[in-house]
Design a protein around this motif. Structure first.
Motif, short mmCIF file in Angstrom:
data_model
loop_
_atom_site.label_atom_id
_atom_site.label_comp_id
_atom_site.label_asym_id
_atom_site.label_seq_id
_atom_site.Cartn_x
_atom_site.Cartn_y
_atom_site.Cartn_z
N HIS A 41 20.15 10.96 -10.63
CA HIS A 41 19.12 10.86 -11.65
C HIS A 41 17.84 11.59 -11.22
CE1 HIS A 41 20.91 6.93 -13.50
NE2 HIS A 41 21.61 8.01 -13.79
N ASP A 42 17.15 12.16 -12.21
CA ASP A 42 15.80 12.69 -11.97
C ASP A 42 14.84 11.52 -11.84
OD1 ASP A 42 16.43 15.42 -12.10
OD2 ASP A 42 16.25 15.45 -14.29
N ARG A 43 13.95 11.59 -10.84
CA ARG A 43 12.93 10.56 -10.67
C ARG A 43 11.60 11.24 -10.40
NH1 ARG A 43 13.85 6.98 -5.74
NH2 ARG A 43 11.96 7.92 -4.87
N LEU A 44 10.55 10.79 -11.06
CA LEU A 44 9.21 11.32 -10.89
C LEU A 44 8.32 10.26 -10.27
CD1 LEU A 44 7.04 13.51 -11.39
CD2 LEU A 44 6.75 12.57 -13.70
N ASP A 45 7.82 10.52 -9.08
CA ASP A 45 6.97 9.57 -8.36
C ASP A 45 5.56 10.14 -8.20
OD1 ASP A 45 9.25 8.07 -8.08
OD2 ASP A 45 9.41 8.28 -5.90
N TRP A 46 4.58 9.26 -8.26
CA TRP A 46 3.20 9.61 -7.89
C TRP A 46 2.89 8.90 -6.59
CZ3 TRP A 46 -1.67 8.28 -6.51
CH2 TRP A 46 -2.70 9.20 -6.75
N ARG A 47 2.63 9.70 -5.55
CA ARG A 47 2.38 9.17 -4.21
C ARG A 47 0.97 9.53 -3.77
NH1 ARG A 47 3.89 11.62 1.52
NH2 ARG A 47 1.62 11.52 1.65
N PRO A 48 0.19 8.53 -3.30
CA PRO A 48 -1.11 8.90 -2.77
C PRO A 48 -0.97 9.69 -1.46
CG PRO A 48 -0.77 6.51 -2.64
CD PRO A 48 0.46 7.11 -3.24
N LYS A 49 -2.01 10.46 -1.13
CA LYS A 49 -1.98 11.21 0.13
C LYS A 49 -1.84 10.27 1.30
CE LYS A 49 -4.73 14.40 2.93
NZ LYS A 49 -6.02 15.15 3.03
N ASP A 50 -2.61 9.21 1.29
CA ASP A 50 -2.57 8.16 2.30
C ASP A 50 -2.26 6.84 1.61
OD1 ASP A 50 -3.51 9.90 4.50
OD2 ASP A 50 -5.42 9.88 3.40
N PRO A 51 -1.82 5.83 2.35
CA PRO A 51 -1.54 4.55 1.69
C PRO A 51 -2.72 4.08 0.85
CG PRO A 51 -0.68 4.52 3.93
CD PRO A 51 -1.44 5.79 3.79
N TRP A 52 -2.40 3.42 -0.26
CA TRP A 52 -3.44 2.89 -1.15
C TRP A 52 -4.41 1.99 -0.38
CZ3 TRP A 52 -3.52 4.53 -6.13
CH2 TRP A 52 -2.33 4.94 -6.74
N LYS A 53 -5.64 1.94 -0.84
CA LYS A 53 -6.60 0.99 -0.28
C LYS A 53 -6.35 -0.39 -0.88
CE LYS A 53 -10.23 4.37 0.67
NZ LYS A 53 -11.64 4.78 0.40
N PRO A 54 -6.30 -1.44 -0.05
CA PRO A 54 -6.07 -2.79 -0.58
C PRO A 54 -7.10 -3.14 -1.66
CG PRO A 54 -5.88 -2.79 1.80
CD PRO A 54 -6.40 -1.44 1.42
N GLY A 55 -6.63 -3.86 -2.67
CA GLY A 55 -7.50 -4.30 -3.75
C GLY A 55 -7.65 -3.31 -4.88
N THR A 56 -7.05 -2.13 -4.77
CA THR A 56 -7.16 -1.12 -5.81
C THR A 56 -6.37 -1.52 -7.06
OG1 THR A 56 -7.46 0.66 -4.20
CG2 THR A 56 -6.72 1.30 -6.39
N THR B 15 0.80 -1.22 0.00
CA THR B 15 0.00 0.00 0.00
C THR B 15 0.84 1.27 0.00
OG1 THR B 15 -0.16 -0.16 2.42
CG2 THR B 15 -1.97 -1.10 1.13
N GLY B 16 2.17 1.15 0.10
CA GLY B 16 3.02 2.32 0.06
C GLY B 16 3.74 2.51 -1.26
N GLN B 17 3.50 1.62 -2.24
CA GLN B 17 4.25 1.67 -3.49
C GLN B 17 3.90 2.91 -4.32
OE1 GLN B 17 6.64 -0.62 -4.96
NE2 GLN B 17 6.83 1.21 -6.23
#
Length: 338
Positions: free
Chosen positions: A134-149, A91-93
């Motif tokens: 290296h430049d790295r671009l990440d997309w991070r949710p505000k809170d950990p992902w909901k399981p099963g998404t 859920t933190g990926q």
């Protein structure tokens, strides 16, 4: 700030296009390679066979005109996209693109990318720099992902000029969020607590980094970056006051600069559960490290805390340390929302 839209089903999307989606990625020899399958040129065509040649020609011309031209200036700017297609992750990926060369127009690249999810999820892109520069671009949710998404990443990168270079492929990838598991390594209590779906499932005796310059563990919250059954570790690769050259079992990478969770070496087993004595890693018994290795997945969150740990001076680009700063500070790393 970006709010992820619930995604439509792949089957419905394919029906709307009138053709099945083509796979865009392949894994080769264990290295994630992004490989475009097929080239452009397809246009939407009327199903009515009675349409005259002249009208069909108008439809084709209009469809082709609507497709932005590919950018072919400068050198090819290559990238790796994580996680792998079809992967089930913790859920933190974050969604993560690491670029081989510097990206000059970061806003243009960011705007060409979209993230959609089967569960409405708020999140943001953020640009970080890895320890290797290296430049790295990440997309991070505000809170950990909901399981099963289910998460889908798309990018029309071939129409983007990132600054004196070009991309030679677009991207599309879908992955899945698994169960919620979070780890807490407390250097004060010498315990690693494993929580799954908010319930403690195991308390593991551990030894963290020795409180000596060059050997401390680094504070923060990280998404586990890799799982490696055997890891060769040397002091020459990270520096520090103590020389070592060892191979350890059941490694789970935390930072790019060499921090892992792993089986402690035999001579360090006497410190497990009572003293921080490692070179910055989280060490434990052979049985516990094997259990943890078998029960973790990439993207599980690990928080390191304790009085004898130090700040992660390399920032959120050292490993997936996106979670080590607040969401408000994370949004400031975007080139389109800040």
């Amino acid at each position: 700030m970006m709010r992820v839209r619930p995604q439509t089903s792949p089957a419905a999307s394919a029906r709307g296009r009138g053709r099945p989606a083509a796979p865009l990625f392949a894994a080769v020899a264990g290295l994630l390679l992004l490989t475009a399958c097929g080239s452009g040129g397809d246009t939407d065509r009327a199903d009515d066979s009675k349409v005259s040649a002249d009208v069909a020609g108008v439809h084709a011309a209009a469809s082709q005109a609507a497709v932005p031209p590919k950018v072919t200036t400068g050198a090819v700017l290559d990238f790796d996209l994580i996680p792998a297609a079809g992967k089930t992750v913790g859920t933190g990926q974050p969604v993560s693109l690491e670029f081989e060369k510097p990206v000059k127009d970061k806003a243009a690249v960011e705007k060409a990318l979209t993230v959609t999810a089967s569960t409405p999820t708020e999140g943001s892109w953020g640009w970080v720099t890895t320890p290797s520069g290296h430049d790295r671009l990440d997309w991070r949710p505000k809170d950990p992902w909901k399981p099963g998404t289910d998460v889908t990443v798309k990018g029309t990168l071939t129409t983007v000029d990132p600054g004196g270079a070009h991309f030679d492929r677009d991207l599309e990838r879908t992955f899945k969020i698994g169960r919620d598991q979070q780890l807490t390594a407390d250097l004060d209590t010498h315990r690693l607590i494993v929580e799954r779906d908010s319930k403690v499932v195991k308390s593991i005796p551990m030894s963290g980094g020795q409180p000596v310059k060059g050997r401390q563990s680094r504070l923060g919250t990280y998404a586990l970056k890799s799982r490696e059954p055997k890891v060769h570790m040397t002091s020459a690769s990270v520096g520090g006051p103590v020389d070592y050259d060892v191979t350890v079992n059941w490694g789970m990478r935390v930072t790019d600069t060499g921090a892992y969770i792993h089986e402690g070496v035999p001579e360090a087993q006497k410190y497990v559960g009572n003293t921080n004595h490692s070179a910055g890693c989280i060490g434990m018994t052979p049985a516990d490290s094997k259990w943890l290795f078998d029960n973790t997945i990439l993207g599980d969150l690990l928080t390191i805390k304790g009085r004898e740990a130090i700040k992660n001076v390399d920032g959120p680009g050292n490993g997936y340390a996106d979670w080590s700063i607040t969401y408000e500070d994370w949004k400031k790393l975007s080139k389109t929302t800040s």
